[in-house]
Design a protein around this motif. Structure first.
Motif, PDB file in Angstrom:
ATOM      1  N   CYS A  88    -105.744 113.082  34.457  1.00 29.18           N
ATOM      2  CA  CYS A  88    -105.134 114.012  33.512  1.00 29.18           C
ATOM      3  C   CYS A  88    -103.767 114.419  34.043  1.00 29.18           C
ATOM      4  CB  CYS A  88    -106.022 115.242  33.343  1.00 29.18           C
ATOM      5  SG  CYS A  88    -105.253 116.527  32.332  1.00 29.18           S
ATOM      6  N   THR A  90    -102.167 116.925  33.244  1.00 27.37           N
ATOM      7  CA  THR A  90    -102.054 118.380  33.331  1.00 27.37           C
ATOM      8  C   THR A  90    -102.760 118.931  34.569  1.00 27.37           C
ATOM      9  OG1 THR A  90    -101.968 118.505  30.936  1.00 27.37           O
ATOM     10  CG2 THR A  90    -102.437 120.542  32.110  1.00 27.37           C
ATOM     11  N   CYS A  91    -104.021 118.515  34.774  1.00 30.05           N
ATOM     12  CA  CYS A  91    -104.773 119.099  35.884  1.00 30.05           C
ATOM     13  C   CYS A  91    -105.116 118.086  36.974  1.00 30.05           C
ATOM     14  CB  CYS A  91    -106.059 119.770  35.371  1.00 30.05           C
ATOM     15  SG  CYS A  91    -107.274 118.587  34.756  1.00 30.05           S
ATOM     16  N   CYS A 100    -112.240 116.817  33.332  1.00 22.94           N
ATOM     17  CA  CYS A 100    -111.134 117.602  32.773  1.00 22.94           C
ATOM     18  C   CYS A 100    -111.652 118.408  31.599  1.00 22.94           C
ATOM     19  CB  CYS A 100    -109.998 116.677  32.324  1.00 22.94           C
ATOM     20  SG  CYS A 100    -108.726 117.544  31.392  1.00 22.94           S
ATOM     21  N   HIS A 103    -107.156 120.555  27.475  1.00 23.48           N
ATOM     22  CA  HIS A 103    -106.106 121.575  27.499  1.00 23.48           C
ATOM     23  C   HIS A 103    -105.590 121.769  26.081  1.00 23.48           C
ATOM     24  CE1 HIS A 103    -106.230 121.021  31.819  1.00 23.48           C
ATOM     25  NE2 HIS A 103    -106.214 119.734  31.592  1.00 23.48           N
TER      26      HIS A 103
HETATM   27 ZN   LIG Z   1    -106.886 118.093  32.537  1.00 22.50          ZN
END
Ligand SMILES: [Zn+2]
Ligand SMILES: [Zn+2]
Length: 120
Positions: A88, A90-91, A100, A103
């Motif tokens: 991911c 984002t994370c 995940c 988001h």
């Molecule tokens: Zn994520």
């Protein structure tokens, strides 16, 4: 690394032909998972002054040509599986494991729309 080769003397040097097998450690280009896999390659290499691997006296150094043959057979961008979903952005969670949470507050981008269209 193991190999089964036949060596043939030629006028230009020694012609090595056969099969080499090595265990290679891969790192997935998308999710960075590591795994080991054995790779078998066919070897056909001229060792000698006319080839890429000059002979050093009477000793035939087979390691370099074998290693090169294996390296050439490796994928440039290895994937743990063809449909690896990667990490991911984002994370950093591994999307293959579903760790995940997702988001909602993704920044709006033209690609976000595209991605929804591509989803089955
Ligand atoms: Zn994520
Ligand atoms: Zn992967």
């Amino acid at each position: 690394m193991s190999a089964e080769l036949t060596l043939e003397g030629t006028s230009g040097g020694v012609f090595a032909k056969g099969r080499a097998e090595a265990v290679v450690r891969y790192t997935c280009n998308r999710c960075l998972v590591e795994w080991c896999e054995s790779v078998a390659v066919n070897v056909a290499e001229l060792l000698g002054d006319d080839g890429d691997y000059p002979l050093d006296g009477v000793e035939v150094d087979l390691e370099a040509p074998l290693r090169d043959a294996v390296v050439l057979a490796l994928p440039l961008l290895p994937l743990c599986r063809p449909d690896c979903r990667g990490l991911c952005t984002t994370c950093g969670a591994d999307l293959n494991t579903g760790s995940c949470p997702g988001h909602d507050d993704e920044p709006a981008s033209p690609f976000a729309v595209l991605r929804h269209l591509l989803e089955p």
